[in-house]
Write a protein that holds these residues in place. Structure first.
Motif, PDB file in Angstrom:
ATOM      1  N   THR A  86       0.824  -1.218   0.000  1.00  0.00           N
ATOM      2  CA  THR A  86       0.000   0.000   0.000  1.00  0.00           C
ATOM      3  C   THR A  86       0.852   1.260   0.000  1.00  0.00           C
ATOM      4  OG1 THR A  86      -1.777  -1.166   1.147  1.00  0.00           O
ATOM      5  CG2 THR A  86      -1.812   1.246   1.230  1.00  0.00           C
ATOM      6  N   ALA A  87       1.856   1.320   0.866  1.00  0.00           N
ATOM      7  CA  ALA A  87       2.694   2.515   0.953  1.00  0.00           C
ATOM      8  C   ALA A  87       3.437   2.759  -0.355  1.00  0.00           C
ATOM      9  CB  ALA A  87       3.687   2.384   2.104  1.00  0.00           C
ATOM     10  N   GLY A  88       3.928   1.689  -0.988  1.00  0.00           N
ATOM     11  CA  GLY A  88       4.640   1.841  -2.253  1.00  0.00           C
ATOM     12  C   GLY A  88       3.734   2.308  -3.374  1.00  0.00           C
ATOM     13  N   ILE A  89       2.515   1.774  -3.429  1.00  0.00           N
ATOM     14  CA  ILE A  89       1.552   2.191  -4.455  1.00  0.00           C
ATOM     15  C   ILE A  89       1.190   3.664  -4.271  1.00  0.00           C
ATOM     16  CG2 ILE A  89      -0.804   1.846  -5.319  1.00  0.00           C
ATOM     17  CD1 ILE A  89      -0.401  -1.161  -4.549  1.00  0.00           C
ATOM     18  N   GLN A  90       0.992   4.071  -3.026  1.00  0.00           N
ATOM     19  CA  GLN A  90       0.665   5.472  -2.766  1.00  0.00           C
ATOM     20  C   GLN A  90       1.838   6.393  -3.079  1.00  0.00           C
ATOM     21  OE1 GLN A  90      -0.653   5.174   1.302  1.00  0.00           O
ATOM     22  NE2 GLN A  90      -2.762   4.684   0.710  1.00  0.00           N
ATOM     23  N   ASP A  91       3.070   5.918  -2.837  1.00  0.00           N
ATOM     24  CA  ASP A  91       4.251   6.681  -3.216  1.00  0.00           C
ATOM     25  C   ASP A  91       4.313   6.838  -4.737  1.00  0.00           C
ATOM     26  OD1 ASP A  91       7.007   7.805  -2.929  1.00  0.00           O
ATOM     27  OD2 ASP A  91       7.551   5.947  -3.947  1.00  0.00           O
ATOM     28  N   GLY A  92       4.027   5.751  -5.466  1.00  0.00           N
ATOM     29  CA  GLY A  92       3.995   5.835  -6.923  1.00  0.00           C
ATOM     30  C   GLY A  92       2.940   6.811  -7.408  1.00  0.00           C
ATOM     31  N   GLU A  93       1.783   6.812  -6.758  1.00  0.00           N
ATOM     32  CA  GLU A  93       0.728   7.749  -7.125  1.00  0.00           C
ATOM     33  C   GLU A  93       1.201   9.195  -6.941  1.00  0.00           C
ATOM     34  OE1 GLU A  93      -3.964   8.571  -6.047  1.00  0.00           O
ATOM     35  OE2 GLU A  93      -2.597   7.954  -4.464  1.00  0.00           O
ATOM     36  N   ARG A  94       1.876   9.482  -5.838  1.00  0.00           N
ATOM     37  CA  ARG A  94       2.382  10.848  -5.611  1.00  0.00           C
ATOM     38  C   ARG A  94       3.365  11.254  -6.706  1.00  0.00           C
ATOM     39  NH1 ARG A  94       2.237   9.182  -0.133  1.00  0.00           N
ATOM     40  NH2 ARG A  94       4.412   8.483  -0.235  1.00  0.00           N
ATOM     41  N   ARG A  95       4.243  10.331  -7.068  1.00  0.00           N
ATOM     42  CA  ARG A  95       5.232  10.633  -8.106  1.00  0.00           C
ATOM     43  C   ARG A  95       4.555  10.894  -9.455  1.00  0.00           C
ATOM     44  NH1 ARG A  95      10.600   8.909  -6.777  1.00  0.00           N
ATOM     45  NH2 ARG A  95      10.726   7.826  -4.779  1.00  0.00           N
ATOM     46  N   LEU A  96       3.552  10.092  -9.772  1.00  0.00           N
ATOM     47  CA  LEU A  96       2.843  10.265 -11.043  1.00  0.00           C
ATOM     48  C   LEU A  96       2.060  11.571 -11.047  1.00  0.00           C
ATOM     49  CD1 LEU A  96       1.986   9.350 -13.793  1.00  0.00           C
ATOM     50  CD2 LEU A  96       0.414   7.716 -12.748  1.00  0.00           C
ATOM     51  N   ARG A  97       1.463  11.915  -9.931  1.00  0.00           N
ATOM     52  CA  ARG A  97       0.737  13.193  -9.858  1.00  0.00           C
ATOM     53  C   ARG A  97       1.673  14.372 -10.091  1.00  0.00           C
ATOM     54  NH1 ARG A  97      -4.318  13.703  -5.833  1.00  0.00           N
ATOM     55  NH2 ARG A  97      -5.389  11.747  -6.308  1.00  0.00           N
ATOM     56  N   LYS A  98       2.911  14.272  -9.635  1.00  0.00           N
ATOM     57  CA  LYS A  98       3.858  15.360  -9.869  1.00  0.00           C
ATOM     58  C   LYS A  98       4.179  15.512 -11.358  1.00  0.00           C
ATOM     59  CE  LYS A  98       7.167  16.360  -6.990  1.00  0.00           C
ATOM     60  NZ  LYS A  98       6.635  17.618  -6.423  1.00  0.00           N
ATOM     61  N   LEU A  99       4.194  14.397 -12.087  1.00  0.00           N
ATOM     62  CA  LEU A  99       4.396  14.489 -13.536  1.00  0.00           C
ATOM     63  C   LEU A  99       3.186  15.119 -14.219  1.00  0.00           C
ATOM     64  CD1 LEU A  99       6.131  11.069 -14.355  1.00  0.00           C
ATOM     65  CD2 LEU A  99       7.188  13.335 -14.171  1.00  0.00           C
ATOM     66  N   ILE A 100       2.000  14.806 -13.737  1.00  0.00           N
ATOM     67  CA  ILE A 100       0.792  15.465 -14.260  1.00  0.00           C
ATOM     68  C   ILE A 100       0.873  16.962 -14.006  1.00  0.00           C
ATOM     69  CG2 ILE A 100      -1.716  15.664 -14.057  1.00  0.00           C
ATOM     70  CD1 ILE A 100      -1.744  12.703 -13.191  1.00  0.00           C
ATOM     71  N   ASP A 101       1.262  17.332 -12.784  1.00  0.00           N
ATOM     72  CA  ASP A 101       1.388  18.748 -12.435  1.00  0.00           C
ATOM     73  C   ASP A 101       2.380  19.454 -13.354  1.00  0.00           C
ATOM     74  OD1 ASP A 101      -0.396  18.352 -10.361  1.00  0.00           O
ATOM     75  OD2 ASP A 101       1.152  18.235  -8.804  1.00  0.00           O
ATOM     76  N   ARG A 102       3.479  18.766 -13.683  1.00  0.00           N
ATOM     77  CA  ARG A 102       4.481  19.393 -14.556  1.00  0.00           C
ATOM     78  C   ARG A 102       3.907  19.639 -15.946  1.00  0.00           C
ATOM     79  NH1 ARG A 102      10.178  16.701 -16.358  1.00  0.00           N
ATOM     80  NH2 ARG A 102       8.730  15.314 -17.461  1.00  0.00           N
ATOM     81  N   GLU A 103       3.132  18.687 -16.475  1.00  0.00           N
ATOM     82  CA  GLU A 103       2.533  18.902 -17.791  1.00  0.00           C
ATOM     83  C   GLU A 103       1.582  20.100 -17.770  1.00  0.00           C
ATOM     84  OE1 GLU A 103       3.445  17.460 -20.694  1.00  0.00           O
ATOM     85  OE2 GLU A 103       5.000  16.782 -19.317  1.00  0.00           O
TER      86      GLU A 103
END
Length: 235
Positions: free
Chosen positions: A94-111
């Motif tokens: 769970t913690a790793g999946i949520q960490d991945g989600e945070r990282r992916l959201r930051k890429l969305i924010d950059r776009e």
């Protein structure tokens, strides 16, 4: 490692490869690779999609961080989260999946900062990358152009059921699986398709006579789907 250092690592922007127009991009596809691969894995598919240049689509291929993976004997490799098992009822990271989600959201924010409207962003992924794309996309609080999961499954589906975002309840989803997949059984893909459709998601399902891979027919279907969802999101 201290909790502060762990948080700093989680917030660091992922390294990426990009294929895109010289002019300002009008749309973006963030495409996540599978376990043990890297961003170069799907980069060669872009020219095979034969998408029109005037669509001005930027493809972003991030590299997952290195981490030990339990299912592979603790070997360190690029992974979006730890895999503890693939059998029904196996515990999930769970913690790793949520960490991945945070990282992916930051890429969305950059776009978005680079000028691409959020409703013109597609999240895509293969295998473990597809799992993270589905998990993140269904929970993302703003409408996306589309979500694509190839040879994958939906992790933490009960968490998603309780936290899915209404803004993406009608977002187009492309989901495909090989009938002879020896890595992620075909039944996992079918279960994910049923889960989505039973909750009203417009999930377009494709199945192919292949293993844990992509095929030419699938690439052609992806190209048609991408053109359609990005055309619809421009209105």
């Amino acid at each position: 490692m201290s909790e502060v250092n762990k948080l700093c690592m989680a917030e660091k922007l992922l390294e990426t490869l990009e294929v895109g127009p010289d002019a300002q991009a009008r749309a973006a596809v963030i495409w996540l690779h599978g376990l043990g691969a890297d961003g170069r894995d799907f980069q060669p598919i872009v020219p095979e999609l034969s998408l029109p240049q005037e669509a001005r689509i930027r493809f972003v291929f991030p590299h997952a961080p290195y981490r030990p993976v339990t299912i592979n004997g603790g070997m360190t490799m690029r992974a979006w989260y730890d895999l503890l098992g693939l059998e029904a009822g196996s515990p999930q990271d769970t913690a790793g999946i949520q960490d991945g989600e945070r990282r992916l959201r930051k890429l969305i924010d950059r776009e978005i900062r680079r000028g691409v409207a959020v409703e013109r962003i597609v999240l895509a992924g293969f295998s473990q990358g597809g799992a993270l794309a589905l998990y993140t996309g269904l929970r993302y609080p703003q409408r996306l152009a589309g979500i694509m999961g190839l040879s994958t499954y939906l992790p933490l589906h009960q968490t998603v059921a309780d936290s899915r975002a209404e803004d993406n309840a009608k977002t187009p989803i492309f989901i495909a699986h090989g009938r002879q997949d020896p890595v992620l059984p075909f039944e996992l893909g079918e279960y994910t398709r049923r889960w989505l459709q039973e909750r009203g998601y417009p999930a377009e399902w494709r199945e192919y006579a292949m293993g844990h891979q992509v095929c030419l027919e699938e690439i052609q279907a992806i190209a048609a789907w991408l053109q359609r969802v990005l055309r619809e999101s421009s209105h």
